[in-house]
Design a protein around this motif. Structure first.
Motif, mmCIF file in Angstrom:
data_model
loop_
_atom_site.group_PDB
_atom_site.id
_atom_site.type_symbol
_atom_site.label_atom_id
_atom_site.label_comp_id
_atom_site.label_asym_id
_atom_site.label_seq_id
_atom_site.Cartn_x
_atom_site.Cartn_y
_atom_site.Cartn_z
ATOM 1 N N HIS A 39 0.856 -1.157 0.082
ATOM 2 C CA HIS A 39 0.017 0.124 -0.073
ATOM 3 C C HIS A 39 0.896 1.283 0.020
ATOM 4 O O HIS A 39 1.637 1.310 0.876
ATOM 5 N N PRO A 40 0.755 2.270 -1.137
ATOM 6 C CA PRO A 40 1.849 3.342 -1.143
ATOM 7 C C PRO A 40 1.676 4.356 0.250
ATOM 8 O O PRO A 40 0.506 4.456 0.489
ATOM 9 N N SER A 41 2.723 4.744 0.529
ATOM 10 C CA SER A 41 2.635 5.685 1.689
ATOM 11 C C SER A 41 3.293 6.925 1.140
ATOM 12 O O SER A 41 4.085 7.092 0.562
ATOM 13 N N THR A 42 2.581 8.164 1.554
ATOM 14 C CA THR A 42 2.995 9.365 1.089
ATOM 15 C C THR A 42 3.880 9.985 2.039
ATOM 16 O O THR A 42 3.997 9.572 3.236
ATOM 17 N N ALA A 43 4.702 10.944 1.580
ATOM 18 C CA ALA A 43 6.041 11.249 2.663
ATOM 19 C C ALA A 43 5.107 12.262 3.763
ATOM 20 O O ALA A 43 5.496 12.068 4.911
ATOM 21 N N VAL A 74 9.870 17.021 2.720
ATOM 22 C CA VAL A 74 11.397 16.888 2.224
ATOM 23 C C VAL A 74 12.329 16.151 3.068
ATOM 24 O O VAL A 74 13.077 15.302 2.459
ATOM 25 N N LEU A 75 12.135 16.325 4.477
ATOM 26 C CA LEU A 75 12.965 15.548 5.398
ATOM 27 C C LEU A 75 12.636 14.094 5.310
ATOM 28 O O LEU A 75 13.783 13.434 5.127
ATOM 29 N N VAL A 76 11.612 13.924 5.186
ATOM 30 C CA VAL A 76 11.057 12.345 4.887
ATOM 31 C C VAL A 76 11.616 11.635 3.743
ATOM 32 O O VAL A 76 12.105 10.703 3.700
ATOM 33 N N THR A 77 11.424 12.337 2.531
ATOM 34 C CA THR A 77 11.876 12.031 1.227
ATOM 35 C C THR A 77 13.580 11.942 1.311
ATOM 36 O O THR A 77 13.985 10.733 0.796
ATOM 37 N N GLN A 78 14.045 12.715 1.851
ATOM 38 C CA GLN A 78 15.517 12.668 2.195
ATOM 39 C C GLN A 78 15.986 11.242 2.844
ATOM 40 O O GLN A 78 16.891 10.670 2.320
ATOM 41 N N ALA A 79 15.243 11.347 3.975
ATOM 42 C CA ALA A 79 15.767 10.083 4.887
ATOM 43 C C ALA A 79 15.356 8.655 4.078
ATOM 44 O O ALA A 79 15.807 7.763 4.148
ATOM 45 N N VAL A 80 14.259 8.662 3.336
ATOM 46 C CA VAL A 80 13.930 7.383 2.311
ATOM 47 C C VAL A 80 14.965 7.114 1.488
ATOM 48 O O VAL A 80 15.464 6.059 1.218
ATOM 49 N N HIS A 81 15.398 8.194 0.515
ATOM 50 C CA HIS A 81 16.531 8.051 -0.384
ATOM 51 C C HIS A 81 17.993 7.731 0.427
ATOM 52 O O HIS A 81 18.595 6.950 0.001
ATOM 53 N N TRP A 96 13.603 -4.118 -2.900
ATOM 54 C CA TRP A 96 12.891 -3.840 -1.721
ATOM 55 C C TRP A 96 11.730 -2.729 -1.622
ATOM 56 O O TRP A 96 10.639 -2.767 -1.344
ATOM 57 N N ILE A 97 12.207 -1.570 -1.841
ATOM 58 C CA ILE A 97 11.339 -0.257 -1.756
ATOM 59 C C ILE A 97 11.131 0.321 -3.102
ATOM 60 O O ILE A 97 12.434 0.674 -3.783
ATOM 61 N N GLU A 98 9.937 0.757 -3.432
ATOM 62 C CA GLU A 98 9.770 1.126 -4.839
ATOM 63 C C GLU A 98 9.401 2.873 -4.560
ATOM 64 O O GLU A 98 8.600 3.325 -3.455
ATOM 65 N N VAL A 99 9.993 3.670 -5.343
ATOM 66 C CA VAL A 99 9.455 5.188 -5.387
ATOM 67 C C VAL A 99 8.593 5.328 -6.190
ATOM 68 O O VAL A 99 8.957 5.136 -7.683
ATOM 69 N N LEU A 100 7.473 5.871 -6.027
ATOM 70 C CA LEU A 100 6.363 6.314 -7.156
ATOM 71 C C LEU A 100 6.097 7.942 -7.425
ATOM 72 O O LEU A 100 6.724 8.456 -6.257
ATOM 73 N N PRO A 101 5.954 8.278 -8.392
ATOM 74 C CA PRO A 101 5.862 9.740 -8.336
ATOM 75 C C PRO A 101 4.912 10.482 -7.351
ATOM 76 O O PRO A 101 3.900 9.795 -6.884
ATOM 77 N N GLY A 102 5.119 11.533 -7.376
ATOM 78 C CA GLY A 102 4.386 12.194 -6.004
ATOM 79 C C GLY A 102 4.756 11.874 -4.661
ATOM 80 O O GLY A 102 3.865 11.890 -3.482
#
Length: 299
Positions: free
Chosen positions: A234-238, A262-269, A284-290
């Protein structure tokens, strides 16, 4: 019931009922319990919840307090008249009177919303190590005394006594055993550990490894990895991940600061970099648009 019998009952009948009217919370509870090895049935209102417990005979039941039809306290009281299911109330109400009311109604534990998945799973497993609750029979209904003119005809000694009925009631149909739980998907809970395609996460110790290689993760990266494992495909948003990190429930229309996303996005990357999980073919982890993130679905 002996301790061995109790454990056998839990192991052989891994069925859970979730009584929750909020779809997002219901889905989160369903995911957590499914990944813990339960066959989960969801009911969205109080009367349906009581009937679901009666029909599925679960070993575990979670009940919200605010429910359509009848509230969670009444659901708990009714369930306790026929079931010894382990019952955990899950509610945003956290006052002393609310918590005491839950236990007095027959709950085994009371968890406040918002909750972390790991906290709920630990509380559920802790509750299930106790002996099951006793069933509380409903108060008997006392029929009013019949008036003198309602005496049956054979009350007169001179009246003939009727013959007993020759109808023999049918024996109740045997109970159908519950089907075995189905595989819970790619994420596997092994005791206190979480496994996923070579990933091994120990929430209690705060450690993780990939194919036996220890991962150097800070606290945010580790918590994000655990949240994504619980969310599954199930996709999770930042934004929703940022709220979960703060222990706040996600609600439609919730406002999350751009800096937090932005902080969460940087931490995921950064997590992906430590995993060595890069596009276009992540493991393991897929990054989707948005700014959407999820576990990679099975091929």
């Amino acid at each position: 019931m002996s301790r061995a019998d109790e454990q056998s009952r839990v192991d052989e009948h891994r069925v859970a009922v979730v009584v929750e009217d909020d779809p997002d919370t219901a889905r989160l509870l369903e995911v957590i319990l499914t990944q813990a090895g339960f066959e989960v049935h969801v009911a969205a209102d109080g009367p349906s919840g009581v009937e679901a417990v009666r029909r599925h005979r679960p070993v575990l039941t979670t009940v919200d307090v605010w429910l359509p039809g009848i509230d969670g306290f009444e659901v708990t009281r009714q369930v306790r008249t026929f079931s010894d299911t382990y019952l955990v109330m899950v509610s945003a109400l956290g006052g002393e009177d609310d918590i005491l009311g839950g236990f007095e109604a027959g709950a085994d534990d009371y968890v406040r919303k918002p909750f972390r998945p790991r906290e709920l799973r630990a509380r559920v497993l802790g509750v299930m190590r106790r002996p099951p609750a006793r069933i509380r029979p409903a108060a008997p209904v006392v029929a009013p005394a019949d008036p003198p003119w309602a005496d049956p005809p054979w009350a007169d000694p001179a009246a003939p006594v009727p013959e007993p009925s020759a109808v023999v009631p049918e024996a109740p149909a045997p109970l159908t055993p519950a089907p075995p739980p189905q595989p819970a998907g790619p994420v596997v809970f092994d005791g206190a550990l979480i496994r996923f395609r070579g990933l091994l996460v120990d929430p209690g110790a705060g450690t993780a490894s990939a194919d036996g290689r220890p991962l150097a993760l800070d606290r945010m990266q580790f918590d994000l990895l655990e949240l994504l494992l619980y969310s599954g495909e199930h996709p999770s948003t930042a934004g929703s991940l940022a709220l979960s990190l703060r222990g706040e429930p996600y609600q439609p229309g919730a406002v999350v600061a751009e800096s937090d996303e932005v902080l969460v996005t940087q931490a995921v990357h950064a997590l992906l970099a430590e995993l060595g999980d890069h596009r276009p073919d992540p493991r393991w982890i897929e990054v989707l648009p948005g700014r959407l993130f999820r576990l990679v679905p099975p091929a």
